[in-house]
Design an enzyme around this catalytic site. Structure first.
Site, PDB file in Angstrom:
ATOM      1  N   TRP A 101       0.824  -1.215   0.000  1.00  0.00           N
ATOM      2  CA  TRP A 101       0.000   0.000   0.000  1.00  0.00           C
ATOM      3  C   TRP A 101       0.853   1.258   0.000  1.00  0.00           C
ATOM      4  CZ3 TRP A 101      -4.255  -1.188  -1.977  1.00  0.00           C
ATOM      5  CH2 TRP A 101      -4.939  -2.342  -1.623  1.00  0.00           C
ATOM      6  N   ASP A 171      -1.315   6.658   6.488  1.00  0.00           N
ATOM      7  CA  ASP A 171      -2.417   5.772   6.115  1.00  0.00           C
ATOM      8  C   ASP A 171      -2.646   4.817   7.291  1.00  0.00           C
ATOM      9  OD1 ASP A 171      -4.052   3.739   5.162  1.00  0.00           O
ATOM     10  OD2 ASP A 171      -2.839   3.289   3.388  1.00  0.00           O
ATOM     11  N   LYS A 195     -11.784  -1.667   6.939  1.00  0.00           N
ATOM     12  CA  LYS A 195     -10.937  -2.594   7.686  1.00  0.00           C
ATOM     13  C   LYS A 195     -11.398  -2.665   9.151  1.00  0.00           C
ATOM     14  CE  LYS A 195      -8.626  -3.010   3.934  1.00  0.00           C
ATOM     15  NZ  LYS A 195      -7.474  -2.284   3.447  1.00  0.00           N
TER      16      LYS A 195
HETATM   17  C1  LIG Z   1      -6.987  -1.847   2.158  1.00  0.00           C
HETATM   18  C2  LIG Z   1      -5.943  -0.807   2.252  1.00  0.00           C
HETATM   19  C3  LIG Z   1      -5.826   0.214   1.281  1.00  0.00           C
HETATM   20  C4  LIG Z   1      -6.693   0.286   0.050  1.00  0.00           C
HETATM   21  O1  LIG Z   1      -7.995   0.570   0.399  1.00  0.00           O
HETATM   22  P1  LIG Z   1      -9.128   0.845  -0.695  1.00  0.00           P
HETATM   23  O2  LIG Z   1     -10.190   1.484   0.126  1.00  0.00           O
HETATM   24  O3  LIG Z   1      -9.507  -0.471  -1.273  1.00  0.00           O
HETATM   25  O4  LIG Z   1      -8.571   1.768  -1.712  1.00  0.00           O
HETATM   26  C5  LIG Z   1      -4.855   1.164   1.478  1.00  0.00           C
HETATM   27  N1  LIG Z   1      -4.056   1.143   2.556  1.00  0.00           N
HETATM   28  C6  LIG Z   1      -4.139   0.183   3.489  1.00  0.00           C
HETATM   29  C7  LIG Z   1      -3.211   0.213   4.661  1.00  0.00           C
HETATM   30  C8  LIG Z   1      -5.084  -0.818   3.370  1.00  0.00           C
HETATM   31  O5  LIG Z   1      -5.171  -1.779   4.294  1.00  0.00           O
END
Ligand SMILES: *Cc1c(COP(=O)(O)O)cnc(C)c1O
Length: 360
Positions: A101, A171, A195
Site C-alpha cells: 500500500w 495511512d 478494515k
Molecule cells: C486496504 C488498504 C488500502 C486500500 O484501500 P481501498 O479502500 O480499497 O482503496 C490502502 N491502505 C491500506 C493500509 C489498506 O489496508
C-alpha cells in the site's frame, strides 16, 4: 442464522450489536418512516447522523479543533493521488515504503512530483519496519508519508518516524481506532473504513487546517480538493450516507466499550493469544520481526504450501473464514480487528493446536 468467525483483512467483521441495531432501524429510522439509505443527505435526520458521527470520532481520538474531519469516497487508494495533488506545493515528498500500500502511494505520488523513497523494507519481503530515527529527509519535502499498519505483511510502526519537522501523513486504514493516537503528531491521517470501522465506501481524512488551501496542483478536479469538502462539511455532493451512519454506530460502540485506551488493552490481550501460540508452536510460525508485529493483522505459515492450503480449507469447514494469506505473500493471515472477539482468537488457536497435533 449462524455467524462465522471472519478473519478477513477487509471488508471485515463488524460488531454484532451494530448490525442488529441497523437491522432494527432499517425500515423506519427513528420515526422518519424511511431507512437511512432512502433519506436526503440534506435532511435534519441525516444532519444529526453525520454531526454526531463526527463528534464521536473527535471524542474517541481527542482530535484538536484545528483539524478537520472529512468523510469522503474513493477508498484509501484515491488518497494516494489526493494527498500529492493537495499537499505537494514544492512537488517533493518523502515516502517510507513498508508494503504494497505504501508502494502504491509512492508510485502514485511519482506522477505528480519528485517522490523520494527514503526507506524501505522490501529487501526482506516487508517483514519489518526500518529504523526511521535519522532518515535523509529532503530539505524541501512537503510531507513524509507512511503506511502505519501494513495490512498485508502484518507490521506496525511502534514509534513514528523522525520527520525532522516535516508534516507527517499516515495511512491508518488497518489500525484506525485500534489504540489511542496523538493526532497533533500528524498533518494528515486517513483510512478506508472497511478494515476496522465500517462498510466499504467511506474514507475518513483528518487534516490539520493549515494544510487545506486553494493552492493545489493545476488540474486538480474539484472533487479531489480537500478544501471543497472541508468548506461544505463533507456535504459538497451526496456523501456515502449509509456508510457514515454505520461508522457512527461503531463509534458509539467503541465509546461504550471504554474508548481507545480500553480497545488497546483488549487488542493486546487478543493478539497475545495468537502470537504466544505462534512462538511456541512447532508447526506454525509468524513471519514478522517480533518488535514490529501488528495487533490487527497476523500473518503465519507452516513452511509447507500444501499444508497451508489444507489448514485454510479445514479451518473454513470449522467456521473460521478468510484465513488465506494475501496472494502476494501466501500462507495464512488472521485479521483480528476491534470487532473480533477474543473468543474467536482463542477458538482459532485451539483449532490450530489440534491441527498441529494431527499433522506434526
Ligand atoms: C486496504 C488498504 C488500502 C486500500 O484501500 P481501498 O479502500 O480499497 O482503496 C490502502 N491502505 C491500506 C493500509 C489498506 O489496508
Amino acid at each position: 442464522m449462524s455467524r462465522v468467525y471472519n478473519f478477513s483483512a477487509g471488508p471485515a467483521v463488524l460488531p454484532e450489536e451494530v448490525l442488529r441495531e441497523a437491522a432494527e432501524e432499517m425500515l423506519d429510522y427513528r420515526g422518519t418512516g424511511m431507512s437511512v439509505m432512502e433519506m436526503s443527505h440534506r435532511s435534519k435526520a441525516f444532519e444529526g447522523i453525520i454531526k454526531e458521527a463526527e463528534q464521536d470520532l473527535r471524542d474517541l481520538m481527542n482530535i484538536p479543533d484545528n483539524y478537520k474531519v472529512l468523510f469522503l469516497q474513493g477508498g484509501a487508494s484515491q488518497q494516494f493521488a489526493m494527498i500529492p495533488m493537495n499537499l505537494m506545493k514544492n512537488r517533493v515528498a518523502d515516502y517510507i515504503v513498508t508494503g504494497q500500500w505504501a508502494k502504491k502511494a509512492y508510485q502514485e505520488a511519482c506522477i505528480y512530483g519528485k517522490a523520494n523513497k527514503i526507506a524501505s523494507s522490501e529487501d526482506k519481503t516487508f517483514s519489518y519496519i526500518p529504523d526511521c530515527s535519522d532518515l535523509p529527509i529532503s530539505q524541501d519535502a512537503d510531507y513524509v508519508y507512511i503506511c502505519e499498519n501494513n495490512t498485508i505483511y502484518g507490521t506496525k510502526f511502534k514509534t513514528l518516524p523522525n520527520t525532522k519537522g516535516k508534516t507527517l501523513v499516515s495511512d491508518v486504514s488497518s489500525c484506525f481506532l485500534s489504540e489511542p493516537v496523538d493526532v497533533t503528531k500528524y498533518g494528515l491521517i486517513y483510512g478506508g473504513v472497511q478494515k476496522n470501522i465500517g462498510p466499504a465506501g467511506v474514507v475518513i481524512v483528518i487534516i490539520r487546517e493549515d494544510l487545506i488551501t486553494e493552492d493545489v496542483l493545476p488540474g486538480t478536479p474539484t472533487m479531489l480538493k480537500y478544501k471543497i469538502h472541508a468548506d461544505h462539511d463533507s456535504l459538497y455532493n451526496t456523501p456515502p450516507a449509509y456508510g457514515i451512519y454505520i461508522c457512527g454506530k461503531v463509534f458509539q460502540w467503541l465509546k461504550k466499550r471504554g474508548g481507545l485506551e480500553a480497545m488497546k488493552v483488549y487488542n493486546e490481550k487478543k493478539a497475545k493469544v495468537l502470537y504466544d501460540y505462534l512462538d511456541e508452536s512447532k508447526l506454525f510460525h509468524g513471519t514478522v520481526r517480533k518488535e514490529d508485529r501488528s495487533l490487527m493483522n497476523v500473518p503465519f505459515v507452516t513452511g509447507n504450501t500444501e499444508l497451508d492450503a489444507r489448514f485454510v480449507k479445514e479451518a473454513q469447514a470449522a467456521g473460521f473464514e478468510n484465513l488465506k494469506g494475501h496472494r502476494s505473500v501466501g500462507g495464512m493471515r488472521a485479521s483480528i480487528y476491534n470487532a473480533m472477539p477474543v473468543e474467536g482468537v482463542e477458538k482459532l488457536v485451539a483449532f490450530m493446536k489440534k491441527f498441529e497435533e494431527e499433522n506434526l
